[in-house]
Design an enzyme around this catalytic site. Structure first.
Site, short mmCIF file in Angstrom:
data_model
loop_
_atom_site.label_atom_id
_atom_site.label_comp_id
_atom_site.label_asym_id
_atom_site.label_seq_id
_atom_site.Cartn_x
_atom_site.Cartn_y
_atom_site.Cartn_z
N ASP A 343 8.53 -0.30 82.87
CA ASP A 343 8.57 -0.35 81.35
C ASP A 343 7.29 -0.68 80.85
OD1 ASP A 343 9.80 -0.39 78.93
OD2 ASP A 343 10.15 -2.59 79.36
N ASP A 530 12.90 -4.56 81.36
CA ASP A 530 13.65 -5.98 81.01
C ASP A 530 14.92 -5.84 80.03
OD1 ASP A 530 11.55 -5.10 78.64
OD2 ASP A 530 12.16 -7.04 78.08
N ASP A 534 16.52 -0.29 79.69
CA ASP A 534 15.98 -0.21 80.82
C ASP A 534 17.16 -0.21 81.96
OD1 ASP A 534 13.49 -0.02 80.22
OD2 ASP A 534 13.33 -2.17 80.05
#
Length: 647
Positions: A343, A530, A534
């Protein structure tokens, strides 16, 4: 061990909570499995202390009995249920082995076996319960009621579960949006980090899409519902997490088949070892003693310890360095990955904007500090992330921040205030403006005349380039960048970290799709993220790691491991540690298998004395245990860290 499961159901009676609300967790001792395991462990340790201290049998014997009962009744029940379904599993085998050990006087061995199994079952139950709590908490992010506008313009408060496609909602400033929809009227900024991971609120105007559970800013919006609440993005996140978790079931089924075959084989062999000599006239006591000796030496105690000590030692070592790996299974899976997907916001970057450039116009008469101080004075009353970054930058330089009067904030346009008797306006240069480097540009205007611009970016973590390089060296391929942010900003971060495969503007389901595409091609994906957005990808990936400092509840609970101190460089280090643990597991399995094979053959082909059988069995257990504890040493972590730096 006992299998546990959880059913996740919406909690429509509870009010929406903020992302910063206290995390709801199942207390450890609230679980029956944990209470029974604790009772078994305490009884075993007390009995062991008395036993080693030379106390008489009547003193420690009852304590061992308590350990047997409290830790063994549940796996015994599971084993009996399996028998009723005409199957055998390791639960029953462990209980029979423990009782067999007790029958020939090896009560300590049996109690230890019971405690290991009970503790393992309790940890599995706790992990499942906490994940279920967190997913339910995500459902609470969506409000339970919404303000619906009728055809004649009246307002009515209705449960969000009763909303239908085509309904028109009024979203007031500061409210959470009740359904996925399209803006019909109004202008505001929406904090949709829970869905897309974008670090800054996004300007919403007529025609723009909004998501249930995201937070409206300072403007009012009229929104037409475009999706049924049960099909909203946030509801699909929950579904995706559950579905992704279920995709791991085939591996579990394979393990259960192996367990069943092993259990059937050992039980059948034990019966044969007892019955065959008896049929040929052997003494009953001698035949029983030989069969119980076989049960002990064939029991998988050494195999259990062959696997657990290396993995648990690696977990403890990682924990000392700020990485919480949730289970032995999770630690083992980390070492299997061959592709990394990352990410952006909050993972490769800090997740918060910072001022990176201050450019006063020559005709303004201001220098860089003067321009920054002026902008900070106007922004000081604002709670916008950009405003906080500007004020923080001014304070970081030790600049005085003057008091502002007549402060006004306009959604999407910025703020206006009177500073030292002059009107100052601070806002984005244009809607969602950004420079070639991906920075957000803020224009400062004084008395209607532009005096300069500020540039703000989501700061890249200093260790991000080294981490991506280390992951590339580990897996043999550069990580993939998966982000909900815009393509321009994603490209800037990718260029700074050496990534070439960049996928931007992704919703949570798109991240899951990307992860599954990689895994369908035969890759074992490590996903690092995080946010709430996600969580489905963390669940779908072969192994998921969450950044812990600002990580959402759901991401932290869904991930296999959590980087508690937010040190990104620990991710490749823990992968290396996992690989070292897996190598030790293989070594231990070879050692344990060799001992079991030799002792079993000895018992079948000759006459293995019970004391020697116990010594060999316990000796192999101690040996593999000590071998696994090698990963507790600091050098085990340092070697991985050194290799990361060299990579």
């Amino acid at each position: 061990m006992p299998r546990v499961s959880a059913t996740l159901t919406p909690r429509t009676a509870t009010p929406a909570r903020s992302l910063t609300a206290p995390r709801r967790r199942t207390r450890v001792l609230a679980l029956p499995e944990a209470r029974w395991a604790l009772a078994a462990l305490v009884a075993f340790l007390l009995g062991l202390a008395l036993d080693l201290g030379g106390a008489p049998t009547w003193a420690f014997g009852p304590l061992y009995a308590v350990a047997y009962v409290t830790g063994g009744w549940e796996p015994a029940l599971e084993g009996l249920r399996a028998l009723r379904e005409k199957t055998l599993d390791v639960d029953l085998l462990m209980i029979v082995a423990a009782l067999g050990a007790a029958a020939i006087g090896q009560v300590l061995d049996g109690a230890l076996l019971i405690v290991i199994f009970a503790t393992s079952g309790a940890l599995e139950a706790l992990a499942t319960a906490r994940t279920a709590d967190s997913v339910r908490g995500l459902l609470d992010l969506a409000p339970t009621t919404a303000t619906r506008l009728t055809d004649d313009g009246r307002e009515e408060t209705v449960p969000t579960s009763e909303l239908a496609v085509g309904d028109v909602l009024l979203i007031r400033p500061g409210e959470r949006i009740g359904a996925d929809g399209q803006v019909l009227d109004g202008s505001s900024e929406a904090d949709q980090a829970t869905i897309t991971g974008e670090p800054l609120p996004v300007l919403k105007r007529p025609g723009d899409e909004v998501f249930a559970g995201t937070l409206n800013g300072t403007g009012a919006l009229r929104v037409r519902v475009e999706r049924d609440p049960a099909d909203s993005v946030i509801a699909r996140i929950v579904t995706l997490v559950e579905e992704a978790s279920r995709t791991k079931a085939p591996t579990q089924l394979f393990i259960e088949k192996v367990e069943q075959r092993y259990a059937v084989g050992v039980v059948a062999a034990t019966i044969a070892v007892f019955a065959v000599p008896l049929a040929f006239g052997a003494d009953l006591t001698a035949a029983l003693l030989r069969a119980m000796t076989f049960m002990i030496v064939a029991s998988p105690c050494a195999v259990v310890l062959a696997t657990m000590p290396p993995l648990l030692s690696a977990i403890a070592n990682a924990g000392r360095h700020g990485v919480l790996v949730k289970s032995a299974v999770a630690m083992e899976r980390l070492g299997e990955v061959d592709t990394a997907a990352l990410d952006k916001t909050g993972t490769l970057t800090e997740g918060a904007p910072e001022v990176t450039d201050v450019r006063p116009l020559p005709e303004s008469g201001l220098d860089a500090d003067g321009l920054l101080a002026l902008a900070a004075a106007a922004e000081h009353p604002s709670e916008h992330p950009l405003a906080r970054a500007i004020v923080s930058a001014a304070r970081g330089r030790g600049l005085p921040v003057a008091a502002a009067e007549d402060f006004t904030a306009l959604p999407g346009l910025g703020v206006t205030a009177v500073v030292d008797g002059r009107e100052v306006r601070v806002g984005r240069a244009e809607a969602d403006a950004s420079r070639d480097d991906g920075a957000t540009v803020v224009r400062v205007v004084r008395d209607g005349i532009p005096v300069g611009i500020l540039a703000l970016t989501d700061r890249l973590r200093t260790e991000a380039p080294a981490t991506t390089a280390a992951l590339t060296a580990l897996t043999g391929t550069p990580p993939v960048l998966l982000t909900g942010d815009n393509a321009h900003t994603a490209a800037r971060v990718a260029a700074a970290t050496g990534l070439t495969d960049v996928r931007a503007d992704l919703l949570p389901e798109d991240k899951v799709k990307a992860v599954r595409e990689l895994q369908d091609s035969g890759r074992k994906v490590l996903f690092v993220g995080d946010g709430v957005n996600d969580a489905p990808a963390l669940a779908a990936a072969h192994s998921g790691v969450a950044m812990g400092r600002a990580g959402s509840d759901l991401a932290l609970e869904t991930a296999d491991a959590v980087v508690v101190r937010d040190e990104l460089a620990t991710v490749p280090a823990v992968v290396r540690l996992s690989r070292a643990a897996r190598r030790l597991v293989v070594q231990n399995l070879v050692i344990a298998g060799t001992f079991i094979t030799v002792l079993v053959v000895w018992d079948l082909a000759g006459h293995l004395p019970l004391p020697l059988g116990v010594a060999g069995h316990e000796g192999s257990t101690v040996l593999v245990g000590l071998n696994g504890l090698r990963l507790l040493r600091e050098s085990a972590w340092r070697s991985g860290a050194v290799q990361d730096r060299e990579g």
